[in-house]
Write an enzyme that holds these catalytic residues in place. Structure first.
Site, PDB file in Angstrom:
ATOM      1  N   TYR A 180      -4.270   5.781 -12.762  1.00 36.84           N
ATOM      2  CA  TYR A 180      -3.599   4.638 -13.369  1.00 36.84           C
ATOM      3  C   TYR A 180      -3.765   4.599 -14.888  1.00 36.84           C
ATOM      4  CZ  TYR A 180      -2.387   2.163  -9.066  1.00 36.84           C
ATOM      5  OH  TYR A 180      -1.837   1.778  -7.878  1.00 36.84           O
ATOM      6  N   LYS A 238     -10.762  13.716  -2.202  1.00 35.17           N
ATOM      7  CA  LYS A 238      -9.943  14.866  -1.822  1.00 35.17           C
ATOM      8  C   LYS A 238     -10.642  16.091  -2.420  1.00 35.17           C
ATOM      9  CE  LYS A 238      -6.256  16.771   0.003  1.00 35.17           C
ATOM     10  NZ  LYS A 238      -6.009  16.825   1.461  1.00 35.17           N
ATOM     11  N   ASP A 265      -6.817  12.022   3.382  1.00 35.71           N
ATOM     12  CA  ASP A 265      -5.766  12.155   4.404  1.00 35.71           C
ATOM     13  C   ASP A 265      -6.321  11.849   5.791  1.00 35.71           C
ATOM     14  OD1 ASP A 265      -7.272  14.459   4.050  1.00 35.71           O
ATOM     15  OD2 ASP A 265      -5.611  15.849   4.373  1.00 35.71           O
ATOM     16  N   ASP A 309      -5.507   2.062  -3.626  1.00 37.08           N
ATOM     17  CA  ASP A 309      -4.254   1.302  -3.592  1.00 37.08           C
ATOM     18  C   ASP A 309      -3.531   1.567  -2.276  1.00 37.08           C
ATOM     19  OD1 ASP A 309      -2.023  -0.215  -4.534  1.00 37.08           O
ATOM     20  OD2 ASP A 309      -0.999   1.681  -4.927  1.00 37.08           O
ATOM     21  N   ASP A 346      -3.310  -1.070   1.437  1.00 31.13           N
ATOM     22  CA  ASP A 346      -2.088  -1.572   2.089  1.00 31.13           C
ATOM     23  C   ASP A 346      -2.086  -1.177   3.561  1.00 31.13           C
ATOM     24  OD1 ASP A 346      -1.028  -2.683  -0.237  1.00 31.13           O
ATOM     25  OD2 ASP A 346       0.987  -1.924   0.177  1.00 31.13           O
TER      26      ASP A 346
END
Ligand code: IPM
Ligand code: MG
Length: 353
Positions: A141, A191, A223, A247, A251
């Site tokens: 970001y 990751k 993942d 983020d 959700d």
């Protein structure tokens, strides 16, 4: 206690849900003889319309000088043009960075009454109680270099995933502390099979883990965590991860509860004012109709009392009142009910004695 709270309603349903939370905070102030004063500033699309920028210097200064900030939501179709130079979301990012709130706490809690609203089978939801800790002021970001460049007759766009060791250390340490106060299990999500920044993240998490022998640390790839969140969500206690992974995963985790509308968040830094906001967006399609679910914002106000004002009893009282209201079936349409924003708010206030 005296506190000065800045309200940033923002766009869409923001003004309605922040007004609901303010009513609840006023009820708490009356019940416990606190003095909360409020001041309001613009953020997001409404600020762009008025000032040409998504967050003015004046608004940011007011937030920095406050006890805490309560925010509604920003954005909407009116400001969605991808080629626009100013975007509502810039206001939110500038606010997070400006306040230095690097730790975003997003708990996922299941209310038994709402299990039917979840897309998962109810047996999968048994025991789900997790806290996702998202790093909020670093990573993709904010990383530099960033931008669009022309190179050999091609246009190229660059975003950078940058983390300094100290940025990882402070969020991971907080995650261990939070895990210690809960079920003592920490999943650090990265990751590391691909990204350098993840390998640094993983080695720092491992090193800090040595100071917390009572907390079980697990490393997991983002993942696979995305999959486990729907296959075995109860296997998580505290999850800590970098900004963008957080983020996306929050959700995903949020829909387990049946509605984004009930989830609060707290963003905390090193002792300055905290930032509190529901995790849902500005829902422009239902704005102004008086039917938005105020619970995510009301619970964010409870977090404000707990984390910024250290008013644990008052925070717990709001949480209990919300639970009671949900149990009584006084819920908005997103949860399958037909109560208005104001009816839900009044029911919550009724339960505050
Ligand atoms: C969130 C939102 C924001 C983010 C947007 C509105 C910039 O999705 O708070 O999760 O990506 O952080
Ligand atoms: Mg998001």
């Amino acid at each position: 206690m005296n506190a000065h709270i800045v309200l940033l309603s923002g766009d869409g349903i923001g003004p309605e849900i922040v007004d609901a939370a303010r009513q609840v905070l006023e009820a708490i102030a009356a019940r416990w003889k606190h003095r909360f004063d409020f001041s309001e500033y613009l953020i997001g699309g409404c600020s762009i319309d008025r000032f040409g920028t998504a967050l003015t210097e004046e608004a940011l200064m007011a937030c920095k000088n406050s006890s805490a900030v309560l925010l509604g939501a920003v954005g909407g179709p009116k400001w969605d043009d991808p080629s626009a130079a100013v975007r509502p979301e810039q206001g939110l990012l500038a606010l997070r960075k400006g306040l230095g709130v690097f730790a975003n706490l997003r708990p996922v809690k299941i209310y038994s009454k709402l299990v039917g609203a979840s897309p998962l089978k109810s047996e999968k939801l048994t025991g789900v109680d997790m806290l996702i800790l998202r790093e909020l002021t670093g990573g993709l970001y904010f990383g530099q270099p960033r931008g669009r460049f022309f190179e050999d007759a091609h246009e190229k766009a660059v975003d950078s995933l940058v983390y300094y060791d100290y940025e990882i250390e402070r969020i991971v340490r907080l995650a261990f502390d939070l895990a210690r106060s809960r079920r003592k299990k920490l999943t650090s999500v990265d990751k590391a099979n691909v990204l350098e920044s993840s390998r640094l993240w993983r080695s720092i998490a491992t090193a800090i883990g040595k100071e917390y022998p009572d907390v079980t640390l697990e490393h997991a790839l983002v993942d696979s965590v995305a999959m486990r969140l729907v296959v075995s969500p109860s296997s998580f206690d505290v999850i800590v991860t970098e900004n963008m992974f957080g983020d996306i995963l929050t959700d995903e985790a949020a829909v387990l509860t049946g509605s984004l509308g009930v989830l609060p968040s707290a963003s905390l830094g090193d002792g300055g004012p905290g930032l509190y906001e529901p995790i849902h967006g500005s829902a422009p399609d239902i704005a102004g109709k008086g039917i938005a679910n105020p619970i995510g914002t009301v619970l964010s106000a409870a977090f404000l009392l707990r984390y910024s004002l250290k008013l644990e009893t008052e925070a717990a009282q709001i949480e209990a009142a919300v639970e009671k209201t949900i149990e009584a079936g006084i819920i908005t349409a997103d949860l399958g009910g037909n109560s208005s924003t104001q009816a839900v708010t009044e029911a919550i206030i009724q339960s505050i004695h």
